[in-house]
Design a protein around this motif. Structure first.
Motif, short mmCIF file in Angstrom:
data_model
loop_
_atom_site.label_atom_id
_atom_site.label_comp_id
_atom_site.label_asym_id
_atom_site.label_seq_id
_atom_site.Cartn_x
_atom_site.Cartn_y
_atom_site.Cartn_z
N PRO A 190 -11.93 -18.57 13.98
CA PRO A 190 -10.84 -17.54 14.21
C PRO A 190 -10.56 -16.47 13.25
O PRO A 190 -10.98 -14.70 14.46
CB PRO A 190 -9.97 -18.28 15.03
CG PRO A 190 -9.72 -19.04 13.89
CD PRO A 190 -11.09 -19.18 12.93
N GLU A 227 -0.34 -27.58 17.27
CA GLU A 227 -1.02 -26.82 19.18
C GLU A 227 -2.15 -27.05 19.44
O GLU A 227 -2.41 -27.61 20.66
CB GLU A 227 -0.27 -25.58 19.12
CG GLU A 227 0.47 -25.11 18.46
CD GLU A 227 1.02 -23.42 18.38
OE1 GLU A 227 2.55 -23.46 18.60
OE2 GLU A 227 0.77 -22.72 18.41
N LEU A 250 5.94 -10.45 12.43
CA LEU A 250 4.67 -11.48 11.56
C LEU A 250 3.86 -12.42 12.37
O LEU A 250 3.61 -13.39 13.08
CB LEU A 250 5.33 -11.44 10.28
CG LEU A 250 3.78 -12.60 9.37
CD1 LEU A 250 1.67 -11.80 9.47
CD2 LEU A 250 3.59 -12.44 7.75
N ALA A 307 -0.40 -24.50 13.62
CA ALA A 307 -1.58 -24.75 14.51
C ALA A 307 -2.39 -25.64 14.87
O ALA A 307 -3.27 -26.18 16.11
CB ALA A 307 -2.73 -23.49 13.52
N GLY A 334 1.64 -16.04 14.51
CA GLY A 334 1.57 -17.34 15.80
C GLY A 334 1.12 -17.37 16.62
O GLY A 334 1.21 -18.49 17.59
C1 HEM Z 1 -5.29 -21.41 14.46
C2 HEM Z 1 -5.11 -20.26 13.86
C3 HEM Z 1 -4.35 -19.98 12.69
C4 HEM Z 1 -4.92 -19.23 12.08
C5 HEM Z 1 -6.86 -19.30 11.91
C6 HEM Z 1 -5.05 -18.50 11.16
C7 HEM Z 1 -5.16 -18.37 9.56
C8 HEM Z 1 -4.36 -16.94 8.52
C9 HEM Z 1 -4.61 -16.75 6.89
C10 HEM Z 1 -6.12 -17.00 6.98
C11 HEM Z 1 -3.91 -16.15 7.03
C12 HEM Z 1 -3.93 -15.89 5.19
C13 HEM Z 1 -4.49 -14.62 5.11
C14 HEM Z 1 -4.83 -13.43 3.81
O1 HEM Z 1 -5.12 -14.72 2.69
O2 HEM Z 1 -4.88 -12.37 4.21
C15 HEM Z 1 -2.94 -16.63 7.52
C16 HEM Z 1 -1.61 -16.04 7.01
C17 HEM Z 1 -0.22 -16.52 7.74
N1 HEM Z 1 -0.05 -17.28 9.30
FE1 HEM Z 1 -2.10 -17.86 9.74
N2 HEM Z 1 -3.43 -18.52 11.30
C18 HEM Z 1 -3.73 -19.45 12.09
C19 HEM Z 1 -2.12 -19.88 12.80
C20 HEM Z 1 0.01 -19.25 12.12
C21 HEM Z 1 0.42 -19.99 12.77
C22 HEM Z 1 0.59 -20.75 14.42
C23 HEM Z 1 1.67 -19.30 12.38
C24 HEM Z 1 3.27 -19.13 12.77
C25 HEM Z 1 4.11 -19.84 13.39
C26 HEM Z 1 1.30 -18.43 11.52
C27 HEM Z 1 1.67 -17.83 9.87
C28 HEM Z 1 1.43 -17.39 9.25
C29 HEM Z 1 1.99 -16.27 8.04
C30 HEM Z 1 3.49 -15.91 8.04
C31 HEM Z 1 0.94 -16.21 7.40
C32 HEM Z 1 1.16 -15.54 5.70
C33 HEM Z 1 1.76 -16.28 5.16
C34 HEM Z 1 1.63 -15.28 3.27
O3 HEM Z 1 1.14 -14.29 3.57
O4 HEM Z 1 2.01 -16.06 2.80
N3 HEM Z 1 -0.83 -18.97 10.87
N4 HEM Z 1 -2.97 -17.08 8.58
#
Ligand code: HEM
Length: 399
Positions: free
Chosen positions: A287, A360, A237, A357, A242
């Protein structure tokens, strides 16, 4: 045009259709996937926080109890990996998994990574400048977040080229009604990725390093706080989430700047705008256009009762252009301050990596503005066919 996630024209510009949905049909049934489309910001935001919905239903009932067919057997290795990560589970498992890794992603921890992120962004941009230009996506937007998350987890440099293809293949399963071929490719990628990480975690358990895989492997050994499957699911994940969305956010963000030269000039003239600019670019071309939730108990949305057992499709891209929340929503305004965009989600699954994010994106946009002051588009880009994880195929530029 109607909502049609398989139509390249819709994927390239979904915003007129979104406007029509918000105005006339904010909660509508979409026959081809059997989902309810939710188009308004207030509804998307509320449903993300509503515990009567979940990313999964398996914590409260079986497939049968929810009137669903179990997934085909060949997909079992895929779901075994994916459902062991925090994104596809609900409390109390979610709470335990999220707590274990959240320390690595606090704004303070992430801020300490900034110098390293800046150095990588600078090196990648210098390479692009030396070559007189190239594909901004492949040469800067992709390698930056892949390198950062791979370094955090401790994936050896020689293996990093494996990560992006595995992750892209896994994401195929998340598109709407994926073909059988895409499903098989996703299963194969998840299986190989899991085997690779299992080996790596075992090696790190014997000879720990200063990285997250070593730290998590230690937690597995400490007792019952993390199973080996959960360790693998967490790493898959983190490696996927990431970078997948960050790559697309960077590519779409630059494309938005090229189409709005006045705003690009404004940012060049005033780099202090960067924090609001990053938020605005995340809002303007979201995105991840859509996330799904299962309805665990009947809910009423905008006067429509959505019954238990069906899925809602939350249209993030539409929510982010809702005029009820954003003044002049189709205008790119890098100085926008009142910007409660939903690109990182909301509620318990709110993006864990949001601080990373942001660092970055700030650093890669900053490096390109600094080191390539005459950056220009070399050819009109095209969008990948995928709708949920929406991004450009490539972004050819000259410097
Ligand atoms: C522009 C970049 C990013 C966007 C737009 C984004 C967007 C999202 C969104 C919308 C969710 C929630 C999905 C849901 O509720 O169904 C999510 C969850 C998550 N994202 Fe990101 N993400 C980005 C970058 C990153 C990065 C850089 C990492 C880690 C290194 C990351 C790690 C995670 C993780 C671990 C979750 C799950 C959280 C949970 O279930 O509690 N994301 N992301």
């Amino acid at each position: 045009m109607k909502f049609d996630p398989w139509n390249p024209e819709f994927v390239a510009y979904p915003y007129d259709v979104y406007r029509d949905l918000r105005d006339n049909d904010p909660v509508s049934f979409f026959e081809p996937t059997g989902q309810w489309l939710i188009a308004r910001h207030a509804d998307v935001n509320a449903l993300l926080r509503d515990r009567r919905l979940g990313r999964s239903y398996l914590h409260v009932g079986t497939h049968e109890a929810f009137g669903r067919e179990p997934e085909p057997e060949f997909q079992e290795p895929f779901w075994r990996v994916i459902r062991a990560g925090m994104l596809d589970v609900e409390p109390p498992v979610h709470t335990r998994l999220r707590r274990l890794v959240s320390k690595a992603f606090t704004p303070r921890m992430v801020e300490s990574l900034r110098p390293r992120v800046r150095k990588i962004a600078t090196q990648l941009t210098e390479g692009l400048v030396e070559r007189g230009g190239g594909d901004l996506l492949a040469e800067v937007a992709e390698p930056l977040p892949v390198t950062v998350i791979a370094e955090m987890l401790g994936v050896p440099e020689a293996d990093r080229h494996l990560l992006r293809p595995w992750s892209a293949d896994i994401c195929g399963m998340y598109e709407l009604n994926p073909s059988l071929e895409v499903q098989h490719t996703a299963v194969r990628a998840a299986t190989e990725f899991a085997e690779y990480l299992r080996e790596l975690a075992r090696a790190r358990r014997q000879r720990p390093g200063d990285d997250m895989i070593s730290a998590l492997a230690q937690v597995v050994d400490d007792g019952d706080r993390l199973t080996e499957d959960e360790l693998i699911g967490t790493c898959v994940l983190l490696l996927n989430a990431g970078h997948e969305a960050t790559v697309n956010a960077t590519g779409s963000g630059w494309w938005a700047l090229f189409r709005n030269p006045g705003e690009l000039e404004r940012l060049r003239a005033d780099p202090g705008l960067m924090p609001t600019a990053v938020e605005e670019l995340l809002r303007y071309d979201t995105p991840a256009q859509m996330f799904e939730r299962w309805v665990l108990e009947d809910v009423e949305v905008g006067g429509v009762t959505i019954p238990r057992g069906v899925e809602v499709a939350l249209l993030f891209g539409s929510a982010n252009r809702d005029p009820g929340v954003f003044a002049d929503p189709d205008r790119l305004d890098l100085g926008r301050v009142d910007n409660p965009h939903i690109s990182f989600g909301a509620g318990i699954h709110f993006c864990l990596g949001a601080p990373l994010a942001r660092v970055e994106m700030t650093e890669s946009f900053g490096a390109l503005l600094r080191l390539a002051p005459r950056l220009e588009l070399a050819e009109e880009p095209t969008w990948k066919p995928s709708y949920i994880m929406r991004g450009l195929e490539s972004l050819k530029v000259t410097v």
